[in-house]
Design a protein around this motif. Structure first.
Motif, PDB file in Angstrom:
ATOM      1  N   MET A  62       0.801  -1.222   0.000  1.00  0.00           N
ATOM      2  CA  MET A  62       0.000   0.000   0.000  1.00  0.00           C
ATOM      3  C   MET A  62       0.834   1.271   0.000  1.00  0.00           C
ATOM      4  O   MET A  62       0.324   2.342  -0.227  1.00  0.00           O
ATOM      5  CB  MET A  62      -0.911   0.027   1.229  1.00  0.00           C
ATOM      6  CG  MET A  62      -1.975  -1.021   1.219  1.00  0.00           C
ATOM      7  SD  MET A  62      -3.149  -0.821   2.571  1.00  0.00           S
ATOM      8  CE  MET A  62      -2.191  -1.354   3.970  1.00  0.00           C
ATOM      9  N   GLY A  63       2.090   1.164   0.259  1.00  0.00           N
ATOM     10  CA  GLY A  63       2.936   2.342   0.360  1.00  0.00           C
ATOM     11  C   GLY A  63       3.166   3.015  -0.974  1.00  0.00           C
ATOM     12  O   GLY A  63       2.751   2.526  -2.031  1.00  0.00           O
ATOM     13  N   GLN A  64       3.854   4.128  -0.922  1.00  0.00           N
ATOM     14  CA  GLN A  64       4.145   4.897  -2.124  1.00  0.00           C
ATOM     15  C   GLN A  64       4.898   4.049  -3.155  1.00  0.00           C
ATOM     16  O   GLN A  64       4.660   4.143  -4.343  1.00  0.00           O
ATOM     17  CB  GLN A  64       4.958   6.130  -1.748  1.00  0.00           C
ATOM     18  CG  GLN A  64       5.122   7.117  -2.873  1.00  0.00           C
ATOM     19  CD  GLN A  64       5.792   8.389  -2.394  1.00  0.00           C
ATOM     20  OE1 GLN A  64       6.553   8.368  -1.429  1.00  0.00           O
ATOM     21  NE2 GLN A  64       5.516   9.485  -3.054  1.00  0.00           N
ATOM     22  N   ASN A  65       5.788   3.201  -2.675  1.00  0.00           N
ATOM     23  CA  ASN A  65       6.559   2.353  -3.588  1.00  0.00           C
ATOM     24  C   ASN A  65       5.866   1.025  -3.882  1.00  0.00           C
ATOM     25  O   ASN A  65       6.067   0.464  -4.955  1.00  0.00           O
ATOM     26  CB  ASN A  65       7.960   2.113  -3.040  1.00  0.00           C
ATOM     27  CG  ASN A  65       8.773   3.387  -3.006  1.00  0.00           C
ATOM     28  OD1 ASN A  65       8.628   4.238  -3.861  1.00  0.00           O
ATOM     29  ND2 ASN A  65       9.620   3.523  -2.010  1.00  0.00           N
ATOM     30  N   ALA A  67       6.204  -2.237  -3.549  1.00  0.00           N
ATOM     31  CA  ALA A  67       7.082  -3.093  -4.347  1.00  0.00           C
ATOM     32  C   ALA A  67       6.392  -4.320  -4.922  1.00  0.00           C
ATOM     33  O   ALA A  67       6.620  -4.672  -6.080  1.00  0.00           O
ATOM     34  CB  ALA A  67       8.288  -3.519  -3.514  1.00  0.00           C
ATOM     35  N   LEU A  68       5.551  -4.978  -4.145  1.00  0.00           N
ATOM     36  CA  LEU A  68       4.903  -6.198  -4.650  1.00  0.00           C
ATOM     37  C   LEU A  68       3.984  -5.906  -5.835  1.00  0.00           C
ATOM     38  O   LEU A  68       3.892  -6.696  -6.773  1.00  0.00           O
ATOM     39  CB  LEU A  68       4.109  -6.896  -3.546  1.00  0.00           C
ATOM     40  CG  LEU A  68       4.921  -7.477  -2.385  1.00  0.00           C
ATOM     41  CD1 LEU A  68       3.997  -8.091  -1.349  1.00  0.00           C
ATOM     42  CD2 LEU A  68       5.933  -8.486  -2.851  1.00  0.00           C
ATOM     43  N   ILE A  69       3.332  -4.767  -5.790  1.00  0.00           N
ATOM     44  CA  ILE A  69       2.427  -4.392  -6.874  1.00  0.00           C
ATOM     45  C   ILE A  69       3.227  -3.861  -8.069  1.00  0.00           C
ATOM     46  O   ILE A  69       2.970  -4.239  -9.210  1.00  0.00           O
ATOM     47  CB  ILE A  69       1.374  -3.382  -6.375  1.00  0.00           C
ATOM     48  CG1 ILE A  69       0.455  -4.093  -5.381  1.00  0.00           C
ATOM     49  CG2 ILE A  69       0.589  -2.783  -7.540  1.00  0.00           C
ATOM     50  CD1 ILE A  69      -0.543  -3.228  -4.686  1.00  0.00           C
ATOM     51  N   LYS A  70       4.219  -3.025  -7.817  1.00  0.00           N
ATOM     52  CA  LYS A  70       5.036  -2.475  -8.901  1.00  0.00           C
ATOM     53  C   LYS A  70       5.747  -3.565  -9.695  1.00  0.00           C
ATOM     54  O   LYS A  70       5.923  -3.446 -10.899  1.00  0.00           O
ATOM     55  CB  LYS A  70       6.055  -1.479  -8.359  1.00  0.00           C
ATOM     56  CG  LYS A  70       5.470  -0.128  -8.075  1.00  0.00           C
ATOM     57  CD  LYS A  70       6.560   0.856  -7.745  1.00  0.00           C
ATOM     58  CE  LYS A  70       5.985   2.249  -7.662  1.00  0.00           C
ATOM     59  NZ  LYS A  70       7.008   3.245  -7.424  1.00  0.00           N
ATOM     60  N   LYS A  71       6.156  -4.624  -9.006  1.00  0.00           N
ATOM     61  CA  LYS A  71       6.848  -5.729  -9.685  1.00  0.00           C
ATOM     62  C   LYS A  71       5.867  -6.663 -10.396  1.00  0.00           C
ATOM     63  O   LYS A  71       6.291  -7.569 -11.097  1.00  0.00           O
ATOM     64  CB  LYS A  71       7.691  -6.516  -8.686  1.00  0.00           C
ATOM     65  CG  LYS A  71       8.866  -5.716  -8.161  1.00  0.00           C
ATOM     66  CD  LYS A  71       9.670  -6.486  -7.148  1.00  0.00           C
ATOM     67  CE  LYS A  71      10.808  -5.609  -6.638  1.00  0.00           C
ATOM     68  NZ  LYS A  71      11.755  -6.302  -5.810  1.00  0.00           N
TER      69      LYS A  71
END
Length: 101
Positions: A62-65, A67-71
């Protein structure tokens, strides 16, 4: 495959993979508990090893980065609701299961 140490995001992905065996959609809270159960040394509150650090885990989904979703490993399907993607499952099965620790 080299026996390198896996990252925190990969540990969370393994946790999501394990959750997906039980239910298709899992919550951020489910991911927090499962990650802490599998990797308490990584996901406990500082100074309180018997408690999970939900804020730390939430930043990966849920954060700004996020990571799990961006990847592309996890997809958001509702408010604090997620599923593991085919890409995420493949990464676990092909690259991570042999080096779970």
């Amino acid at each position: 495959m080299k026996k390198n140490k896996i990252s925190q995001s990969e540990k969370l992905l393994i946790s999501a993979y394990e959750l997906s065996k039980l239910k298709k959609i899992f919550s951020a809270e489910d991911l927090t508990v499962k990650s802490w159960q599998l990797y308490p040394e990584d996901f406990s509150l500082m100074g309180y090893k018997d408690y999970p650090n939900s804020n730390q885990i939430y930043t990966f989904v849920m954060g700004q980065n996020a990571a799990l979703i961006k990847k592309g490993w996890v997809k958001k399907v509702g408010q604090k609701q997620y599923i593991i993607s085919d890409t995420g499952s493949f990464h676990v099965e092909s690259d991570l299961l042999d080096k779970k620790e």
